[in-house]
Scaffold this motif. Structure first.
Motif, PDB file in Angstrom:
ATOM      1  N   CYS A   1       1.103  -1.378  -0.008  1.00 27.86           N
ATOM      2  CA  CYS A   1       0.073  -0.263   0.130  1.00 27.86           C
ATOM      3  C   CYS A   1       0.962   1.153  -0.008  1.00 27.86           C
ATOM      4  CB  CYS A   1      -0.599  -0.229   1.299  1.00 27.86           C
ATOM      5  SG  CYS A   1      -2.458  -1.097   1.111  1.00 27.86           S
ATOM      6  N   SER A   2       1.929   1.039   0.842  1.00 31.01           N
ATOM      7  CA  SER A   2       3.104   2.313   0.919  1.00 31.01           C
ATOM      8  C   SER A   2       3.395   3.038  -0.178  1.00 31.01           C
ATOM      9  CB  SER A   2       3.766   1.834   1.847  1.00 31.01           C
ATOM     10  OG  SER A   2       3.099   2.444   3.102  1.00 31.01           O
ATOM     11  N   THR A   3       4.001   1.628  -1.200  1.00 33.76           N
ATOM     12  CA  THR A   3       4.231   1.690  -2.502  1.00 33.76           C
ATOM     13  C   THR A   3       3.802   2.360  -3.132  1.00 33.76           C
ATOM     14  OG1 THR A   3       5.883  -0.154  -1.778  1.00 33.76           O
ATOM     15  CG2 THR A   3       5.656   0.150  -4.443  1.00 33.76           C
ATOM     16  N   ILE A   4       1.984   1.846  -3.469  1.00 39.22           N
ATOM     17  CA  ILE A   4       1.465   2.302  -4.579  1.00 39.22           C
ATOM     18  C   ILE A   4       1.236   3.697  -4.294  1.00 39.22           C
ATOM     19  CG2 ILE A   4      -1.189   2.185  -5.203  1.00 39.22           C
ATOM     20  CD1 ILE A   4      -1.041  -0.923  -4.476  1.00 39.22           C
ATOM     21  N   ILE A   5       0.654   4.291  -2.820  1.00 35.79           N
ATOM     22  CA  ILE A   5       0.538   5.992  -2.262  1.00 35.79           C
ATOM     23  C   ILE A   5       2.066   7.079  -3.021  1.00 35.79           C
ATOM     24  CG2 ILE A   5       0.390   7.076  -0.798  1.00 35.79           C
ATOM     25  CD1 ILE A   5      -1.078   5.250   1.379  1.00 35.79           C
ATOM     26  N   ILE A   6       3.010   5.937  -2.514  1.00 35.68           N
ATOM     27  CA  ILE A   6       4.089   7.039  -2.758  1.00 35.68           C
ATOM     28  C   ILE A   6       4.177   7.250  -5.281  1.00 35.68           C
ATOM     29  CG2 ILE A   6       6.607   7.216  -3.334  1.00 35.68           C
ATOM     30  CD1 ILE A   6       6.591   5.503  -0.722  1.00 35.68           C
ATOM     31  N   ILE A   7       3.783   6.137  -6.024  1.00 33.02           N
ATOM     32  CA  ILE A   7       3.881   6.279  -7.097  1.00 33.02           C
ATOM     33  C   ILE A   7       2.614   6.951  -7.741  1.00 33.02           C
ATOM     34  CG2 ILE A   7       3.209   4.687  -8.586  1.00 33.02           C
ATOM     35  CD1 ILE A   7       4.527   2.656  -8.053  1.00 33.02           C
ATOM     36  N   VAL A   8       1.614   6.674  -7.174  1.00 28.26           N
ATOM     37  CA  VAL A   8      -0.247   7.648  -7.200  1.00 28.26           C
ATOM     38  C   VAL A   8       0.537   9.592  -6.872  1.00 28.26           C
ATOM     39  CG1 VAL A   8      -1.917   8.508  -6.746  1.00 28.26           C
ATOM     40  CG2 VAL A   8      -1.817   5.834  -6.718  1.00 28.26           C
ATOM     41  N   ASN A   9       1.170   9.191  -5.807  1.00 32.17           N
ATOM     42  CA  ASN A   9       2.421  10.438  -5.739  1.00 32.17           C
ATOM     43  C   ASN A   9       2.910  11.679  -6.234  1.00 32.17           C
ATOM     44  OD1 ASN A   9      -0.609  11.208  -3.406  1.00 32.17           O
ATOM     45  ND2 ASN A   9       0.835  10.272  -1.983  1.00 32.17           N
ATOM     46  N   THR A  10       3.667  10.577  -6.986  1.00 37.02           N
ATOM     47  CA  THR A  10       4.874  11.573  -7.553  1.00 37.02           C
ATOM     48  C   THR A  10       4.495  11.489  -9.492  1.00 37.02           C
ATOM     49  OG1 THR A  10       6.054   9.975  -6.326  1.00 37.02           O
ATOM     50  CG2 THR A  10       6.890  10.624  -8.195  1.00 37.02           C
ATOM     51  N   HIS A  11       3.926  10.324  -9.524  1.00 36.01           N
ATOM     52  CA  HIS A  11       3.174  10.775 -10.905  1.00 36.01           C
ATOM     53  C   HIS A  11       2.068  11.128 -11.058  1.00 36.01           C
ATOM     54  CE1 HIS A  11       6.198   8.149 -13.066  1.00 36.01           C
ATOM     55  NE2 HIS A  11       5.732   6.943 -11.706  1.00 36.01           N
TER      56      HIS A  11
END
Length: 126
Positions: free
Chosen positions: A112-122
């Motif tokens: 979940c943390s990885t998905i949130i970071i990717i979504v926020n970054t992109h």
């Protein structure tokens, strides 16, 4: 597993170090002569002690006939092209290859943390 069909005898050899195990007699080569029985090679802990799958030694397998060609009879030419052929079956059960990424992705918090970071970054940093 290598299973003989009873159409002749086979010599099955395996090794994790020797590339051509059929003509070498060392301690790392294991051989068995088959007719209708089977030869099972366990790979349950084949890569234990290795960090990466690419470091794991391969399995070398040799199957050769030890029967004389006169043992064989072949009535149907389309089924048995060469009189010296010996039929056998190679099968596997639960053979899989897993990497360390599977263990990481199995952790729900990390996923979940990885998905949130990717979504926020992109999507939100434009």
């Amino acid at each position: 597993q290598v299973q003989g069909s009873g159409s002749g005898s086979l010599r099955v050899c395996s090794s994790r170090r020797t590339e051509f195990p059929h003509n070498v007699s060392t301690s790392d080569v294991s051989c068995k002569v088959l007719n209708t029985d089977s030869y099972e090679i366990s790979l349950s802990s084949a890569c234990e002690g290795y960090t990466y799958i690419s470091q794991c030694p391969p399995l070398y397998l040799s199957v050769e006939s030890t029967s004389e060609p006169t043992v064989f009879s072949c009535a149907t030419r389309s089924i048995c092209r060469f009189a010296g052929n010996v039929q056998y079956t190679i099968s596997h059960q639960d053979l899989g290859c897993t990497a360390g990424i599977c263990k990481i992705l199995a952790n729900p918090f990390l996923l979940c943390s990885t998905i949130i970071i990717i979504v926020n970054t992109h999507f939100f940093n434009k």
